[in-house]
Design an enzyme around this catalytic site. Structure first.
Site, PDB file in Angstrom:
ATOM      1  N   ASP A  14       0.826  -1.205   0.000  1.00 56.90           N
ATOM      2  CA  ASP A  14       0.000   0.000   0.000  1.00 56.90           C
ATOM      3  C   ASP A  14       0.866   1.264   0.000  1.00 56.90           C
ATOM      4  O   ASP A  14       2.022   1.249   0.458  1.00 56.90           O
ATOM      5  CB  ASP A  14      -0.894  -0.007   1.245  1.00 56.90           C
ATOM      6  CG  ASP A  14      -2.016   1.012   1.149  1.00 56.90           C
ATOM      7  OD1 ASP A  14      -2.399   1.360   0.017  1.00 56.90           O
ATOM      8  OD2 ASP A  14      -2.490   1.454   2.199  1.00 56.90           O
ATOM      9  N   HIS A  31       2.349   3.482  -8.827  1.00 55.74           N
ATOM     10  CA  HIS A  31       2.204   2.069  -9.186  1.00 55.74           C
ATOM     11  C   HIS A  31       3.378   1.600 -10.050  1.00 55.74           C
ATOM     12  O   HIS A  31       3.867   0.473  -9.884  1.00 55.74           O
ATOM     13  CB  HIS A  31       0.886   1.857  -9.937  1.00 55.74           C
ATOM     14  CG  HIS A  31      -0.324   2.128  -9.107  1.00 55.74           C
ATOM     15  ND1 HIS A  31      -0.559   1.523  -7.894  1.00 55.74           N
ATOM     16  CD2 HIS A  31      -1.385   2.964  -9.324  1.00 55.74           C
ATOM     17  CE1 HIS A  31      -1.708   1.961  -7.393  1.00 55.74           C
ATOM     18  NE2 HIS A  31      -2.229   2.832  -8.244  1.00 55.74           N
ATOM     19  N   LEU A 125      10.328 -21.215  -3.344  1.00 53.51           N
ATOM     20  CA  LEU A 125       9.359 -20.287  -2.784  1.00 53.51           C
ATOM     21  C   LEU A 125       8.037 -20.330  -3.554  1.00 53.51           C
ATOM     22  O   LEU A 125       8.025 -20.319  -4.784  1.00 53.51           O
ATOM     23  CB  LEU A 125       9.928 -18.863  -2.827  1.00 53.51           C
ATOM     24  CG  LEU A 125       9.020 -17.745  -2.291  1.00 53.51           C
ATOM     25  CD1 LEU A 125       8.945 -17.805  -0.766  1.00 53.51           C
ATOM     26  CD2 LEU A 125       9.528 -16.380  -2.745  1.00 53.51           C
TER      27      LEU A 125
END
Length: 251
Positions: A14, A31, A125
């Site tokens: 965020d 962004h 992962l």
């Protein structure tokens, strides 16, 4: 590979828009800058020994954002898939997307499907993007699917867990939110029941591997009790129980 008790890390990325606006730029620049941070954080999670990393890329509520901003997010996802594909495969990462991606361009949906398929057998992962995702929606869908497939059968926690979108990821051990807000915004509600929460003022475009590592190491030292008492309190309780027993006996 390091051993850690923080197996599943989730991050709410965020602060992109506010980062851009504080620099007198349009929100989309935040962004764009934030998308460049992702690879570094993925690498650091892998280096720290995490088994799974789930990133909140786009929520069900984000559809209400301006159309232009949503389109930029779509393009950034496509760019990530094209740019990072080889590195994901090379580093044995298993890539998945959870959520509703039906509104994405067909080309992007195809890129997702291809990378998911090509990385499905990787043992490293587990990298998951939550895109078009909402925690309440996931739980409702899981419950409805169970009821449809098992009419009249009682639903348990274990069964509901198995009907979630990514049951193999297990519970979240550490949930980080960047950008200063202190809420989890409908993200992995079921999985985060006993997650350690960490809220940082740092906005996502400024989030670094160094800060991520510091948070990880700080939280890893916490004693996770899962509703139980800590070891020191348990020892104290045992001592008090012995003393009380002696006191009662001597009455």
């Amino acid at each position: 590979m390091k051993e850690t008790n923080l197996k599943h890390i989730a991050i709410i990325m965020d602060g992109n828009g506010r980062w851009a606006q504080s620099r007198s730029h349009e929100r989309i620049w935040g962004h764009i800058r934030g998308s460049k941070i992702v690879s570094n954080i993925v690498e650091e999670a892998d280096d720290l020994g995490a088994k799974a990393l789930t990133l909140y890329a786009f929520s069900t509520e984000n559809w209400s954002r301006p159309v232009g901003e949503v389109k930029v997010l779509f393009k950034l996802l496509k760019k990530f898939l094209l740019k990072e594909r080889n590195r994901i495969l090379k580093n044995n990462i298993q890539f998945k997307v959870m959520g509703d991606i039906t509104k994405l361009p067909e080309k992007t949906q195809s890129l997702i499907a291809e990378l998911e398929n090509d990385s499905k057998d990787n043992k490293g992962l587990k990298l998951t993007f939550a895109f078009g995702y909402g925690g309440r929606d996931e739980i409702v869908q899981a419950a409805n699917k169970f009821i449809k497939e098992n009419p009249g059968k009682e639903l348990t926690e274990e069964l509901l867990q198995s009907y979630l979108l990514m049951p193999h990821l297990g519970d979240v051990d550490l949930l980080i939110r960047t950008g200063g807000d202190q809420r989890i915004s409908n993200f992995l509600l079921w999985q985060s029941a006993y997650a350690e929460l960490y809220f940082t003022q740092t906005k996502w475009p400024d989030f670094t591997r160094k800060e991520f590592k510091e948070i990880f190491e700080f939280v890893s030292k916490r004693e996770r009790r899962f509703g139980n008492v800590c070891s020191s309190d348990l020892q104290t309780s045992k001592m008090m129980a012995v003393e009380n027993k002696e006191l009662i006996t001597n009455l």
